[in-house]
Structures are given as structure tokens and as C-alpha cells.
Scaffold this motif. Structure first.
Motif, PDB file in Angstrom:
ATOM      1  N   LEU A   1      47.310 -25.106  25.893  1.00 25.03           N
ATOM      2  CA  LEU A   1      46.206 -25.254  26.665  1.00 25.03           C
ATOM      3  C   LEU A   1      46.380 -24.312  27.951  1.00 25.03           C
ATOM      4  CD1 LEU A   1      45.309 -28.973  26.705  1.00 25.03           C
ATOM      5  CD2 LEU A   1      44.629 -27.232  25.128  1.00 25.03           C
ATOM      6  N   ALA A   2      47.452 -23.611  28.262  1.00 30.59           N
ATOM      7  CA  ALA A   2      47.819 -22.696  29.287  1.00 30.59           C
ATOM      8  C   ALA A   2      47.879 -21.312  28.840  1.00 30.59           C
ATOM      9  CB  ALA A   2      48.978 -23.144  30.132  1.00 30.59           C
ATOM     10  N   ASN A   3      47.571 -21.006  27.532  1.00 35.81           N
ATOM     11  CA  ASN A   3      47.707 -19.890  27.004  1.00 35.81           C
ATOM     12  C   ASN A   3      46.464 -18.950  27.222  1.00 35.81           C
ATOM     13  OD1 ASN A   3      48.594 -17.426  25.718  1.00 35.81           O
ATOM     14  ND2 ASN A   3      48.981 -18.369  23.693  1.00 35.81           N
ATOM     15  N   PRO A   4      46.359 -17.745  27.784  1.00 31.90           N
ATOM     16  CA  PRO A   4      44.967 -17.184  27.931  1.00 31.90           C
ATOM     17  C   PRO A   4      44.479 -16.268  26.714  1.00 31.90           C
ATOM     18  CG  PRO A   4      46.664 -15.972  29.276  1.00 31.90           C
ATOM     19  CD  PRO A   4      47.302 -17.385  28.903  1.00 31.90           C
ATOM     20  N   ASP A   5      45.722 -16.216  25.775  1.00 33.12           N
ATOM     21  CA  ASP A   5      45.610 -15.236  24.618  1.00 33.12           C
ATOM     22  C   ASP A   5      44.559 -16.098  23.623  1.00 33.12           C
ATOM     23  OD1 ASP A   5      46.961 -13.384  25.786  1.00 33.12           O
ATOM     24  OD2 ASP A   5      48.663 -13.867  24.918  1.00 33.12           O
ATOM     25  N   THR A   6      44.879 -17.307  23.786  1.00 29.29           N
ATOM     26  CA  THR A   6      44.160 -18.445  22.778  1.00 29.29           C
ATOM     27  C   THR A   6      42.888 -18.868  23.511  1.00 29.29           C
ATOM     28  OG1 THR A   6      45.758 -20.433  23.366  1.00 29.29           O
ATOM     29  CG2 THR A   6      46.029 -18.784  21.399  1.00 29.29           C
ATOM     30  N   LEU A   7      42.449 -18.229  24.683  1.00 27.88           N
ATOM     31  CA  LEU A   7      41.281 -18.947  25.400  1.00 27.88           C
ATOM     32  C   LEU A   7      41.724 -20.087  25.732  1.00 27.88           C
ATOM     33  CD1 LEU A   7      38.068 -17.497  23.886  1.00 27.88           C
ATOM     34  CD2 LEU A   7      39.262 -16.690  25.858  1.00 27.88           C
ATOM     35  N   TYR A   8      43.096 -20.606  25.968  1.00 30.06           N
ATOM     36  CA  TYR A   8      43.405 -21.758  26.641  1.00 30.06           C
ATOM     37  C   TYR A   8      43.450 -22.902  25.781  1.00 30.06           C
ATOM     38  CZ  TYR A   8      43.309 -18.936  30.811  1.00 30.06           C
ATOM     39  OH  TYR A   8      43.300 -17.788  31.685  1.00 30.06           O
ATOM     40  N   GLY A   9      43.732 -22.748  24.494  1.00 25.88           N
ATOM     41  CA  GLY A   9      43.725 -23.591  23.339  1.00 25.88           C
ATOM     42  C   GLY A   9      42.323 -23.984  22.880  1.00 25.88           C
ATOM     43  N   LEU A  10      41.597 -22.691  22.849  1.00 26.20           N
ATOM     44  CA  LEU A  10      40.027 -23.182  22.459  1.00 26.20           C
ATOM     45  C   LEU A  10      40.271 -23.643  20.820  1.00 26.20           C
ATOM     46  CD1 LEU A  10      37.164 -23.098  22.658  1.00 26.20           C
ATOM     47  CD2 LEU A  10      37.045 -20.604  22.289  1.00 26.20           C
ATOM     48  N   PRO A  11      40.936 -22.870  20.164  1.00 24.16           N
ATOM     49  CA  PRO A  11      40.903 -23.337  18.450  1.00 24.16           C
ATOM     50  C   PRO A  11      41.335 -24.852  18.551  1.00 24.16           C
ATOM     51  CG  PRO A  11      42.072 -21.259  18.924  1.00 24.16           C
ATOM     52  CD  PRO A  11      41.929 -21.647  20.046  1.00 24.16           C
ATOM     53  N   GLN A  12      42.439 -25.220  19.141  1.00 23.97           N
ATOM     54  CA  GLN A  12      42.597 -26.653  19.075  1.00 23.97           C
ATOM     55  C   GLN A  12      41.477 -27.527  19.671  1.00 23.97           C
ATOM     56  OE1 GLN A  12      44.727 -24.323  20.449  1.00 23.97           O
ATOM     57  NE2 GLN A  12      46.216 -24.195  18.879  1.00 23.97           N
ATOM     58  N   ARG A  13      40.915 -27.111  20.719  1.00 24.75           N
ATOM     59  CA  ARG A  13      39.728 -27.712  21.201  1.00 24.75           C
ATOM     60  C   ARG A  13      38.678 -27.942  20.215  1.00 24.75           C
ATOM     61  NH1 ARG A  13      40.521 -28.245  27.165  1.00 24.75           N
ATOM     62  NH2 ARG A  13      42.043 -26.369  27.535  1.00 24.75           N
TER      63      ARG A  13
END
Length: 969
Positions: free
Chosen positions: A705-717
Motif C-alpha cells: 500500500l506504500a509502493n508507488p510502482d503499483t499505484l499504492y496497492g491498486l491491484p490488491q484494492r
């Protein structure tokens, strides 16, 4: 001859009496002779007397002569009728009567003469009438005398015949007496010898009866044995004068008692091992012994005794070893000592034992329904024995079933059912449900006591199990990778829904609604009555199995409770052939049929894979298990359905706690009242019951959730939100089925729950806002907007630089979404809507911070906003009318007249679209030169702000109101 003459005289006398009777009944005639001389003499005398009397009467007075002349003129009939009654009575005294009548008033000569004349006239007429009657009967008298003479001749002939017969009999007596006596003596001797021989043969037969009796008993031919004994007793009663027969009679009585004991023993064996041939012979034997009714009473006692005896024996066999050392333990105490691993085996053994007893009793009832012991001629004048037996059997069914229910209920209450696992408890429910069906078939009893007991145990078990399920979901959440699972397209793929697969398949409307949800197809309302089916596990679906399924398919040697302790009993059709209208349950198909139907059913869904994760799938499985409990125990269906909804809401709450609380901006106005209500209900009803909450999500928050490369955990969200959406969508398949399970009073709650179809969409707003608020550099854009000169005097055609920065952020966001779409499907509408929400509110926040703004500055604001919206709509391929209107209205407020502006401020203070600080800055900017209007509007705005107290909920973020970022939204 002298005797004959005497008889003739007597006959003549009687004949004279007869003549008296044949005369006039109104006259009494004195006895007299019948010769002509006598008649003439009487007549002459009467005439002389009359003449003499007449001469005498000449000297009488003139009135007397006149009266006599009047008497002559009267008719004979009148004269006869004038004779008084006293002359006809034998007890009267006519002389005295006439004297009293004449001399009653003194001596009156004239009256005396008149009376004498009258009496003489009456005598003359009477005599004349008597003689006339005698002459009329003279011919009859002659014929009667002739008949008498003929009778006398016949009597003389009869007398001669009798004398002759007597002479012959005297001769025969003299010559034949000796021979006759000898014949009679010989015949009597022969009869005596024959009687003695018959007696000896009967005694010999009585002595050989014992061997025949033992042979008949060995062949179970009790009726013949009883018949033989009764014959022997009847025969012995005729020879009781012999001592040997008396002793033999006593022995026969002892044998009869022994045979009755053997009959009772065999009758007791029928309880657990019914044999129709033996039972028929038993009933015939009891009928011969005239003890059919007593035998029926004894049979019921044996059944009741068997229930209590066998129950204690079965439970004692599963008790702990030390229980054998305590033989005085009660049944309840033995049940309490059972360990958890022995509860189900013991319950199955009890049910098998009960089934053996019930099956035996059922066959007894069927035997008496098919065969009658007594014919109409054999029935007594009172009540029919067969009718008494039928009534006794009908009452006995309820009595035996109630005893069994009491034992089962005591077992369920005393045993520790709450310590069982889910599969074990479901197996207990299956067993109890099957036992209930047996009771319905056996005696049409609904077993309300058993249902109430199971309801109490189920509520306690389900309360504990629900907490375990919530904690299990917490465990899944704690270990969830938030990645999508493959090959899931329908809820019916899960084995937990196997028991209702056939029902849901027939509920076409919910399934059609699921498949056509993207096309907004309406959901029709099917009636559960249309789902009635005769499909059964037995292949033919025969209706006879619907009435007596268990008692026709099983006997006392096999039972519906066979099958061991594996999962087979959980998956078998416990309602085979019987439609359960309360749960819309239908029997399932065979494995081959299921596979073929399943392949056809899900072929259309092969390209419509649903996005789910492990946690959402586990929630659906929990719901499937809950549904099995609803099917088996309808009485707690409202509680179970309510817990299903709690599981769904708890998943949504957990997603919100993990992914919806790390936004850089406040999200208070993103929560709808219904969403707040759902989240608050989870905190109140669910979190207070579990001990593992809150979970530790620090690793996920600090990494993904703090990783900007994954848009802050957008896949998980996305996986979390879309899995919840798929879960709610699949749960909608159960809507009609759950609605049918619930009573009418509980259905509005479920309907209201399904009506809030935007639950997950509302939850997605704060979750995706956490991403969009981080993607845009809010502080940098606000700083650039603050540097823009808004009080320009001319209209420029070039938009501001901050707009390019914002567009680059949007472009970068779109590029990242394209990369993420390779891993997971992007819900573009919701993600871009969150981005538009943050961007437009960012622009309004920047515009509200302007201190001075001219007409050229307002045109620049519109130019910058138009440039941004065109770029956003182009890159997202969507339209945002609500967000466009949100900014347009704020910018156009600069163009309002004072009255319009004041009215607009009045409208905005009632809503929460713009913050109080934004409106305050707008007032100061617009009314910079009109201090009085500015103060009035600020006071109006501050009064509203003071009167409205902001409320916060535990699930919302609270930020420092002095920060610029906290006021972006």
C-alpha cells in the motif's frame, strides 16, 4: 243296558237345557212338559181363569174396565216389553215386589184388580210366545235324537273292538315276554361294552397327547397345539370319575400354562425380530385360547419395555469403562458421560434400535389391517375384538413414538453437542431430520418436542459456530495475498451448495438475473409451488415412496440410518422422494446426472469468470454451510440468514479497514448514510464477539500500500473490492430461496438488504480515493495555483502551468493502469471516478484560496478547468457531469449578482458540497470592496457552521483542519 238308559236320560236333560238357550234371550221360560195334552190343558185353564176373572171384574169400577180394554188392544210385542226386569232375574221375588207396589199407598181395590188383569195378560202372551218357540225347534230336536242313536251304535262297535284287542294282547304277553327280555339284555350288554371300549380309547389318546404337543410346539404350530389341548381338556371332563383321568387333567392344565408362557416368549421376540408366519400362528393360538385382547395388551407392554431396555443397553455400551462399575446410573447421567467422538455413533445406534422397534410395530399394524381374527358370526354382541385391536394399535403408535422422542430429546439435551465440529453437527441434524421423517410416516406426528430441543441445541451451537466462522475469516484476512483465483464462475461450483443445487437450478429468475446483470434484465418472481417435483434418488420417483418411503425401502434388518460416520450421510438425499415445502428442498441427482447438468449449466459461464479471492471464497463456503443448517432446521432460519449478512458485511468492513483508511485527504463526505449504518453495525454486533480483532496489517500497509510502482496497492484494492462485488452478486442467487426460508415477518429485513445494491460501489469510493489522493501531487499543484495571478485585466488564451502538471499526473496514472490491467481487470468507471473526484475537489480548493480575482482571472479559471476536463474525459473515455457541475457552479458564483449570490450562499449552507472555509474565502474574494455585505454573509455562514456540529465515526479518517491537504475534499 241300565247304564245306557241312564245316559240317555242325562242326554235328554241336557238337550232340554239347549232348547231353553235357543229361545228368546229376553225371556225366561219355566220348565214344563211337551205333550199336546199339556199344551191344551194349559190353554184351557188359562181361558177359564180369564173368564172367571172377567166375571169378577165386571163388578169393578168403570175405569178399571176401560183400562183392561186398552190392554187388549196392545200388541203382543208391546206387552212382552212391558214386563218388568224383576221377573227375569233369578234372585228377585216377584210376589213381594207386586205386593209392595200395590199396597205401597194403602189398599186400593181398583189398583189391585187392574194389576191382576195386567199380569194375566202378560202371562197369556208370554205363554203363547214360549209355545211358538217350542214348536219351531221340534224338527231340530227330532234330528238330534236320530244322531244320538247313531252315536250309540258306534260306541257299541268301539267297545267290541277294544275287548278283542285286549284279548290279543293278553295272548302275546303270555307267549313272547321271555324272548324279548333276553334280546334286551344282550343289547344292553353290548352297549355297555362299547362304552367301556370308547372310554379306554379316549384315555389312551389322552396319554399320548404330550408327545404330539411337543412336536407341534417344535414346529411353531401353536394354534394346533392349543386346539389339541382344548380337545383333550374337553374329553377329560367326561371321564373325571376315573383317578387316572383326574391326574391327567391336572397335567394338561400345567401344560396349558407352560404353553402360554412359551407363547408370551415368542410374542416378546416379535418386538425385535418380526416374523409374519410366526405372528400369524401366534394370533391364531391366542384366538383359540380366547386371549387375543390380553395378548395385544402384553405386546404393547413388550414394545414399551423394549424401548427403555434397549436404550440403556446401547448408551451403556458407548459409555466410559468406569460406567460399567456404576450400574445404577440414570439414562441422563450415561448420556452426560459420553465423549464427543462417541456422540454420533451412539446416536446412530440408538436410531437403528428405534428403527428396529418401529419397523416391527409397523408390520404388526399392517398385518392387522390386512387380516381379521374374527368373522362377523364369531363376534359377540358387544364391541368387535378386531375393532378394539385396531384402536389399541393406533394409540400404541403415538405412545411408542412419544417414548422414543423422550429418549432422543434427553440424549440431545444431556450430550455435549456444542463441542462437535460443523460436519458432525450437520450429521446430527441429518439424523434428527431423518428420524423426524420416520415419525411422520409412522404415526403422522410432527415431533414438535424434538424440533424444539434441536432448535435450542442448534441456536447454542450456531452462536458458537458463527463466532468461529468470523475468526476463521479473520485468519484468512491475515494471510490473504489479495490475488484473484482462477476457474470460479458460479456459486454452485462449491460443494457446500450441493444440497440446494437442484432447487437453485429450478429458481430460474435469480440465476437469470445473475447472468444478465450487465444487461439490467428484470428478475421475475417464481412461486415455489411450481418447483414441486417427484424426482427421487430411486430413479423412478414413485409416489408410493412419498408416503411410506422408509418403511417400504427398509426393514427391521436394515435402516435409514445405515452408512457409517463418513461424509456420505452428509451428502445423501435425506428427503428422497419427499418434497420439503418449507425449504424448497428437492432430492439430488446421481453423480453422472450432476456432472452432465453441471457441464451444461456452466458452459455459458466459461467466458464469464468472476474475480474472487480466498477470503471471499471462504465467506461463500461459510454461507453454504449456513444454508445447510437452514435446510435441516427451519426454526432458526432468521438467525442463520442474519449471520450470513453479518459475514458479508464483515468482509466489507475488513476491506474498508485495510484499504480505505490511508487516504491523504478526509473522506467524510464519501460515506452514504446506509454505508455508515452497515459499518457501524459490524462494529457493534460482530467485533464485540471476536477476540482476534484488530488484525495486524502492518506488513501489507508498509509494503504494497506504500509502493508507488503499483499505484499504492491498486491491484490488491481492486481484488478486494471486486471480490466483494462478485460475492454479493453470487449471494443474490440465493435471494428467492432465502426469502422462502424466512417467515413473512422476517422477509422485509432481507428485502431491504438486497435493495441496497450499491453497497460495494459506495465502499469502493473511499478505497480508490486512497490511491487517487496519492497519485496527484496535491501540495505542489496547490502551491502552483497560489502563484497564479488571478486579478489580470485581460483575457488570456493560454491555460496555466499547474493544469499541465495535473494533466501529466493523470497521464502517468493512466499508463500505470494499463500496466496493472495485465494482472487484473480494472474497474475503470470506479477508479476514474475517484480520480475525477480528487481532481475536481483539488481545483475547487485551489480556486477558493484566491484572495483577489478579476473577470480575466475568472475566465482563466474556466479555461484551466476546461482544459483539464477535456484531457481527463479523453484519456479515461468517460464523462463526469457531476464533477464538472461541481467546479462550474463554484466558478460561476463569481458572476452572480449580490442577491443571487446571497441566495446561493443560503442554499449551500444547507448542504455539505462545499466546506465552510471554501465558502468563506469565496465571500471575501467576491465582496472585497463591499465590507457590509461581506460581514453580513460571513455572519450568516458562521451562524450555520456553529449550529451544525460535525459528527465523526470510528471508521472515518480525521485530519488536521489547518492543513491545506485536509481541505482539498
Amino acid at each position: 243296558m241300565q247304564n245306557s238308559k241312564a245316559k240317555m236320560d242325562e242326554f235328554k236333560t241336557r238337550f232340554m237345557d239347549l232348547l231353553h238357550k235357543q229361545t228368546n234371550r229376553q225371556m225366561k221360560i219355566p220348565a214344563m212338559g211337551f205333550s199336546d195334552y199339556f199344551i191344551q190343558t194349559v190353554t184351557t185353564d188359562n181361558l177359564a181363569t180369564t173368564t172367571k176373572t172377567a166375571a169378577t171384574a165386571t163388578a169393578a169400577a168403570e175405569n178399571t174396565e176401560t183400562d183392561a180394554a186398552d190392554g187388549v188392544q196392545k200388541s203382543d210385542q208391546e206387552i212382552l216389553e212391558s214386563i218388568e226386569e224383576c221377573y227375569y232375574s233369578a234372585d228377585s221375588n216377584p210376589e213381594l215386589y207386586e205386593l209392595k207396589k200395590v199396597l205401597g199407598n194403602g189398599i186400593d181395590n181398583q189398583l189391585i184388580e187392574t194389576t191382576i188383569a195386567q199380569l194375566r195378560t202378560q202371562q197369556k202372551v208370554l205363554t203363547k210366545q214360549v209355545l211358538q218357540n217350542i214348536l219351531e225347534q221340534r224338527n231340530a230336536c227330532s234330528s238330534e235324537f236320530q244322531a244320538i242313536n247313531e252315536t250309540q251304535k258306534k260306541l257299541e262297535e268301539s267297545l267290541w273292538t277294544c275287548q278283542k284287542a285286549r284279548s290279543y294282547l293278553n295272548y302275546a304277553r303270555t307267549n313272547l315276554t321271555t324272548t324279548s327280555l333276553e334280546i334286551l339284555a344282550s343289547y344292553r350288554k353290548r352297549e355297555v361294552l362299547k362304552e367301556v371300549l370308547d372310554t379306554l380309547m379316549a384315555i389312551k389318546k389322552l396319554r399320548t397327547t404330550d408327545e404330539e404337543l411337543q412336536k407341534l410346539l417344535a414346529d411353531h404350530n401353536y394354534s394346533a397345539a392349543i386346539e389339541l389341548l382344548l380337545q383333550c381338556q374337553s374329553s377329560a371332563a367326561g371321564f373325571m370319575q376315573y383317578n387316572c383321568v383326574q391326574s391327567l387333567h391336572k397335567k394338561l392344565q400345567e401344560t396349558m400354562l407352560l404353553m402360554e408362557y412359551q407363547l408370551d416368549t415368542v410374542l416378546n421376540e416379535m418386538v425385535l425380530n418380526f416374523d409374519i408366519r410366526k405372528y400369524a400362528k401366534l394370533q391364531e393360538a391366542y384366538k383359540l385360547a380366547n386371549k387375543s385382547l390380553i395378548a395385544m395388551d402384553q405386546l404393547h407392554i413388550n414394545y414399551i419395555s423394549a424401548v427403555h431396555t434397549m436404550v440403556n443397553a446401547v448408551v451403556r455400551g458407548y459409555s466410559e469403562p468406569n460406567a460399567e462399575e456404576q450400574p445404577k446410573l440414570l439414562y441422563e447421567q450415561l448420556c452426560e458421560q459420553l465423549s464427543a467422538d462417541k456422540l454420533i455413533p451412539c446416536l446412530i445406534s440408538l436410531c437403528k434400535t428405534f428403527w428396529t422397534i418401529l419397523a416391527s410395530y409397523y408390520q404388526v399394524v399392517m398385518w392387522h389391517n390386512n387380516y381379521k381374527l374374527y368373522t362377523q358370526q364369531e363376534e359377540s354382541d358387544g364391541e368387535s375384538p378386531d375393532l378394539y385391536i385396531q384402536q389399541k394399535l393406533k394409540k400404541g403408535q403415538s405412545r411408542i413414538w412419544n417414548d422414543i422422542l423422550n429418549k432422543v430429546c434427553l440424549f440431545l439435551q444431556s450430550a455435549k453437542l456444542t463441542t462437535l465440529k460443523y460436519d458432525q453437527f450437520i450429521q446430527v441434524l441429518s439424523i434428527v431430520q431423518r428420524l423426524k421423517k420416520v415419525g411422520v410416516e409412522f404415526c403422522s406426528e410432527q415431533s414438535e418436542k424434538l424440533i424444539a430441543t434441536m432448535q435450542q441445541q442448534s441456536e447454542e451451537f450456531f452462536r458458537r459456530y458463527h463466532i468461529c466462522c468470523v475468526e476463521e475469516i479473520c485468519l484468512f484476512l491475515d494471510n490473504e495475498s489479495w490475488t484473484p483465483l482462477d476457474s470460479f464462475s458460479h456459486i454452485l461450483q462449491l460443494p457446500e451448495f450441493r444440497s440446494v443445487r437442484h432447487t437453485l437450478r429450478r429458481h430460474k429468475s435469480p440465476t437469470t438475473a445473475l447472468l444478465a446483470s450487465n444487461n439490467n434484465s428484470p428478475i421475475s418472481n417464481n412461486n415455489c409451488d411450481e418447483l414441486v417435483s417427484v424426482h427421487s434418488q430411486d430413479g423412478g420417483g414413485s409416489s408410493i415412496y412419498g408416503s411410506y418411503g422408509y418403511f417400504l425401502r427398509f426393514s427391521e434388518k436394515s435402516s435409514p440410518f445405515d452408512g457409517g460416520l463418513d461424509a456420505a450421510m452428509l451428502e445423501e438425499d435425506i428427503l428422497s422422494g419427499i418434497v420439503d415445502e418449507a425449504s424448497c428442498y428437492f432430492s439430488e441427482e446421481s453423480d453422472d446426472e450432476q456432472k452432465s447438468l453441471q457441464s451444461k449449466e456452466f458452459a455459458e459461464d466459461a467466458n464469464n469468470q468472476l474475480l474472487v479471492n480466498n477470503t471471499a471464497l471462504n465467506v461463500l463456503r461459510c454461507i453454504g454451510r449456513y444454508l445447510q443448517m437452514c435446510k435441516l432446521l427451519h426454526c432458526i432460519s432468521p438467525k442463520i440468514v442474519s449471520c450470513m449478512l453479518e459475514l458479508l458485511d464483515f468482509y466489507a468492513y475488513a476491506v474498508h479497514e485495510i484499504f480505505g483508511k490511508d487516504a491523504l485527504v478526509p473522506t467524510d463526505n464519501l460515506y452514504t448514510p446506509r454505508l455508515e449504518q452497515r459499518l457501524r453495525a459490524v462494529e457493534t454486533n460482530v467485533l464485540t464477539q471476536i477476540k482476534v480483532w484488530p488484525l495486524n496489517f502492518s506488513s501489507l500497509i508498509n509494503n504494497e500500500l506504500a509502493n508507488p510502482d503499483t499505484l499504492y496497492g491498486l491491484p490488491q484494492r481492486i481484488v478486494a473490492i471486486e471480490a466483494g462485488r462478485s460475492m454479493f452478486q453470487q449471494f443474490n442467487v440465493l435471494q428467492h430461496y432465502l426469502n422462502h426460508l424466512l417467515p413473512a415477518a422476517e422477509r422485509p429485513t432481507l428485502i431491504n438488504y438486497f435493495e441496497y445494491g450499491e453497497f460495494i460501489a459506495d465502499l469502493a469510493k473511499p478505497v480508490y480515493t486512497c490511491v487517487s489522493s496519492r497519485v496527484i501531487d496535491l501540495s505542489a499543484i496547490l502551491a502552483q495555483m497560489a502563484k497564479v495571478k488571478w486579478d489580470v485585466n485581460h483575457v488570456t488564451h493560454q491555460h496555466s502551468s499547474y493544469s499541465d502538471v495535473l494533466n501529466r499526473n493523470i497521464q502517468s496514472f493512466a499508463m500505470c493502469l494499463e500496466e496493472i490491467s495485465k494482472e487484473v481487470t480494472i474497474p475503470s468507471k470506479h477508479v476514474w471516478n475517484a480520480m475525477a473526484h480528487v481532481s475536481t475537489h483539488l481545483l475547487v480548493e485551489g480556486f477558493s484560496n484566491v484572495k483577489k480575482c478579476s473577470a480575466g482571472g475568472r475566465a482563466l479559471m474556466q479555461l484551466d478547468f476546461a482544459n483539464f476536463m477535456s484531457f481527463l474525459e479523453l484519456i479515461s473515455n468517460q464523462k463526469y457531469p457531476e464533477h464538472r457541475a461541481y467546479v462550474d457552479v463554484f466558478i460561476k458564483s463569481y458572476y452572480f449578482s449580490p442577491e443571487q449570490f446571497e441566495q446561493w450562499i443560503e442554499q449551500q449552507r444547507q448542504g455539505d458540497e462545499y466546506s465552510a472555509r471554501q465558502l468563506s474565502n469565496l465571500i471575501q474574494c467576491i465582496c472585497v470592496s463591499d465590507k457590509r455585505t461581506r460581514q453580513r454573509l460571513l455572519q450568516l455562514l458562521e451562524g450555520v457552521s456553529a449550529s451544525v456540529t460535525p459528527t465523526t465515526t470510528p471508521h472515518k479518517n480525521n485530519y488536521n483542519s489547518g492543513s491545506n491537504l485536509s481541505n482539498v475534499i
